[in-house]
Scaffold this active site. Sequence first.
Site, PDB file in Angstrom:
ATOM      1  N   ALA A 119       0.864  -1.178   0.000  1.00 59.30           N
ATOM      2  CA  ALA A 119       0.000   0.000   0.000  1.00 59.30           C
ATOM      3  C   ALA A 119       0.903   1.232   0.000  1.00 59.30           C
ATOM      4  O   ALA A 119       2.066   1.161   0.406  1.00 59.30           O
ATOM      5  CB  ALA A 119      -0.891  -0.025   1.229  1.00 59.30           C
ATOM      6  N   GLY A 136       0.715  -4.975   1.033  1.00 58.19           N
ATOM      7  CA  GLY A 136      -0.479  -5.042   0.190  1.00 58.19           C
ATOM      8  C   GLY A 136      -0.217  -5.725  -1.144  1.00 58.19           C
ATOM      9  O   GLY A 136      -1.147  -6.263  -1.757  1.00 58.19           O
ATOM     10  N   GLU A 170       4.894  -5.033   7.305  1.00 60.89           N
ATOM     11  CA  GLU A 170       4.214  -3.900   7.960  1.00 60.89           C
ATOM     12  C   GLU A 170       4.724  -3.653   9.370  1.00 60.89           C
ATOM     13  O   GLU A 170       4.724  -2.513   9.852  1.00 60.89           O
ATOM     14  CB  GLU A 170       2.697  -4.141   7.997  1.00 60.89           C
ATOM     15  CG  GLU A 170       2.006  -4.036   6.657  1.00 60.89           C
ATOM     16  CD  GLU A 170       1.972  -5.335   5.854  1.00 60.89           C
ATOM     17  OE1 GLU A 170       2.729  -6.283   6.193  1.00 60.89           O
ATOM     18  OE2 GLU A 170       1.197  -5.394   4.881  1.00 60.89           O
ATOM     19  N   GLU A 222      -0.581  -9.281  -0.413  1.00 57.60           N
ATOM     20  CA  GLU A 222      -2.006  -9.524  -0.141  1.00 57.60           C
ATOM     21  C   GLU A 222      -2.823  -9.522  -1.434  1.00 57.60           C
ATOM     22  O   GLU A 222      -3.731 -10.333  -1.606  1.00 57.60           O
ATOM     23  CB  GLU A 222      -2.519  -8.462   0.845  1.00 57.60           C
ATOM     24  CG  GLU A 222      -1.878  -8.645   2.225  1.00 57.60           C
ATOM     25  CD  GLU A 222      -2.084  -7.464   3.151  1.00 57.60           C
ATOM     26  OE1 GLU A 222      -1.803  -6.317   2.726  1.00 57.60           O
ATOM     27  OE2 GLU A 222      -2.533  -7.666   4.286  1.00 57.60           O
TER      28      GLU A 222
HETATM   29  N1  CAA Z   1       4.639   3.128  -0.716  1.00 57.88           N
HETATM   30  C1  CAA Z   1       5.089   4.274  -1.272  1.00 57.88           C
HETATM   31  N2  CAA Z   1       6.252   4.374  -1.933  1.00 57.88           N
HETATM   32  C2  CAA Z   1       7.020   3.270  -2.018  1.00 57.88           C
HETATM   33  C3  CAA Z   1       6.633   2.046  -1.450  1.00 57.88           C
HETATM   34  C4  CAA Z   1       5.369   1.995  -0.781  1.00 57.88           C
HETATM   35  N3  CAA Z   1       4.887   0.860  -0.236  1.00 57.88           N
HETATM   36  N4  CAA Z   1       7.597   1.122  -1.695  1.00 57.88           N
HETATM   37  C5  CAA Z   1       8.562   1.771  -2.395  1.00 57.88           C
HETATM   38  N5  CAA Z   1       8.199   3.056  -2.588  1.00 57.88           N
HETATM   39  C6  CAA Z   1       8.977   4.090  -3.298  1.00 57.88           C
HETATM   40  C7  CAA Z   1      10.147   4.568  -2.473  1.00 57.88           C
HETATM   41  O1  CAA Z   1       9.742   5.517  -1.509  1.00 57.88           O
HETATM   42  C8  CAA Z   1      11.039   5.122  -3.537  1.00 57.88           C
HETATM   43  O2  CAA Z   1      10.568   6.405  -3.888  1.00 57.88           O
HETATM   44  P1  CAA Z   1      11.623   7.625  -4.112  1.00 57.88           P
HETATM   45  O3  CAA Z   1      12.438   7.182  -5.305  1.00 57.88           O
HETATM   46  O4  CAA Z   1      10.735   8.778  -4.398  1.00 57.88           O
HETATM   47  O5  CAA Z   1      12.429   7.722  -2.874  1.00 57.88           O
HETATM   48  C9  CAA Z   1      10.784   4.217  -4.729  1.00 57.88           C
HETATM   49  O6  CAA Z   1       9.540   3.565  -4.461  1.00 57.88           O
HETATM   50  C10 CAA Z   1      11.849   3.144  -4.890  1.00 57.88           C
HETATM   51  O7  CAA Z   1      11.990   2.487  -3.636  1.00 57.88           O
HETATM   52  P2  CAA Z   1      13.408   2.257  -2.927  1.00 57.88           P
HETATM   53  O8  CAA Z   1      14.340   3.370  -3.254  1.00 57.88           O
HETATM   54  O9  CAA Z   1      13.137   1.992  -1.479  1.00 57.88           O
HETATM   55  O10 CAA Z   1      13.883   0.943  -3.690  1.00 57.88           O
HETATM   56  P3  CAA Z   1      14.831  -0.211  -3.131  1.00 57.88           P
HETATM   57  O11 CAA Z   1      15.110  -1.096  -4.288  1.00 57.88           O
HETATM   58  O12 CAA Z   1      15.972   0.345  -2.369  1.00 57.88           O
HETATM   59  O13 CAA Z   1      13.918  -1.024  -2.066  1.00 57.88           O
HETATM   60  C11 CAA Z   1      11.903  -2.096  -1.283  1.00 57.88           C
HETATM   61  C12 CAA Z   1      12.778  -1.707  -2.501  1.00 57.88           C
HETATM   62  C13 CAA Z   1      12.630  -3.113  -0.412  1.00 57.88           C
HETATM   63  C14 CAA Z   1      10.612  -2.717  -1.826  1.00 57.88           C
HETATM   64  C15 CAA Z   1      11.587  -0.830  -0.452  1.00 57.88           C
HETATM   65  O14 CAA Z   1      11.091   0.186  -1.330  1.00 57.88           O
HETATM   66  C16 CAA Z   1      10.559  -1.031   0.624  1.00 57.88           C
HETATM   67  O15 CAA Z   1      10.872  -1.565   1.668  1.00 57.88           O
HETATM   68  N6  CAA Z   1       9.307  -0.569   0.392  1.00 57.88           N
HETATM   69  C17 CAA Z   1       8.256  -0.627   1.380  1.00 57.88           C
HETATM   70  C18 CAA Z   1       7.703  -2.032   1.518  1.00 57.88           C
HETATM   71  C19 CAA Z   1       6.626  -2.053   2.585  1.00 57.88           C
HETATM   72  O16 CAA Z   1       6.846  -1.769   3.721  1.00 57.88           O
HETATM   73  N7  CAA Z   1       5.396  -2.437   2.182  1.00 57.88           N
HETATM   74  C20 CAA Z   1       4.259  -2.483   3.064  1.00 57.88           C
HETATM   75  C21 CAA Z   1       3.450  -1.216   2.944  1.00 57.88           C
HETATM   76  S1  CAA Z   1       2.148  -1.090   4.130  1.00 57.88           S
HETATM   77  C22 CAA Z   1       0.928  -2.084   3.540  1.00 57.88           C
HETATM   78  O17 CAA Z   1       1.008  -2.635   2.468  1.00 57.88           O
HETATM   79  C23 CAA Z   1      -0.276  -2.220   4.430  1.00 57.88           C
HETATM   80  C24 CAA Z   1      -1.222  -3.285   3.986  1.00 57.88           C
HETATM   81  O18 CAA Z   1      -1.257  -4.371   4.508  1.00 57.88           O
HETATM   82  C25 CAA Z   1      -2.190  -3.045   2.928  1.00 57.88           C
END
Ligand code: CAA
Length: 258
Positions: A65, A109, A132, A112
């Site tokens: 998400a 998400g 999360e 999911e």
């Molecule tokens: N939401 C918003 N933006 C996101 C995102 C997310 N879930 N995941 C990645 N992005 C964005 C980053 O902020 C980044 O943006 P900028 O270039 O503007 O900084 C861009 O995508 C690229 O990401 P990274 O630079 O972090 O890329 P990476 O290769 O170094 O890492 C990753 C990749 C491991 C997937 C890392 O991006 C990450 O950990 N993302 C978050 C994953 C996460 O926590 N997901 C759960 C979200 S909460 C949820 O989903 C609740 C639910 O149950 C519904």
Amino acid sequence: MEYQYLIVERRERVGLIQLNRPKQLNALCDALVDEMVAALDDFEADDGIGAIVITGSEKAFAAGADITAMKDFSHMDAYRGDYITRNWERVKTCRKPVVAAVAGYALGGGCELAMMCDFILAADSAQFGQPEIKLGTLPGAGGTQRLPRAVGKAKAMEMCLTGRLMNAEEAERAGLVARVVPAASLLEEALATAARIASFSLPVVMMIKEAVNRSFESSLQEGLLFERRSFHASFGLEDQKEGMAAFSEKRPPEFRHR
Ligand code: CAA
């Protein structure tokens, strides 16, 4: 319809939905999910479509998400807007089969969403996780419910409590994914699999999907009864007559209700 966050195509009898928000690794913002729901509605209503594939990019199916969109939510914002569950379950309520073709990250998400589909085909690059906990929250679109059903309590609990990712090989061993294929052939394999499903009798495909899903919602006895009633109902279909006649006559069937 014009899509901003998706590429939507018809490949003969298969509807293809490609998440297309590359800079954010397909983070699932409301607008993207609204578009996905609209695309699913279209394919569901289209008699020319027999199965649907949802995919992402080489790097990410979806990284979850959209954290940026929700980070400042109050409890009331999340609750009143019924954030996440509001319309995501449309994937699950789709009556035509939906295949998730997952390469790269399927996190939060994203994992999911993949689990809401009928089955997952994974590229060897796929990584699944419910991270999360690292954000100070918990899965909100089925991770705590569908993951244990897919991989068992021990792995699901460990993944949700530590945020550990599972690679494609482990995901296949654990039963989260149907099959792992080389990343370069993921889309081709997913489209071929969906095309095969779409070549069969659509009412039968829908009955099978309903019956398998019933096994998660009912007792064994209820599920068996549901299956038997559906089996009996299939004898009312022209396609059953055709399928069995074709077998007897040693020729390929020509299903009419596709
Ligand atoms: N939401 C918003 N933006 C996101 C995102 C997310 N879930 N995941 C990645 N992005 C964005 C980053 O902020 C980044 O943006 P900028 O270039 O503007 O900084 C861009 O995508 C690229 O990401 P990274 O630079 O972090 O890329 P990476 O290769 O170094 O890492 C990753 C990749 C491991 C997937 C890392 O991006 C990450 O950990 N993302 C978050 C994953 C996460 O926590 N997901 C759960 C979200 S909460 C949820 O989903 C609740 C639910 O149950 C519904």
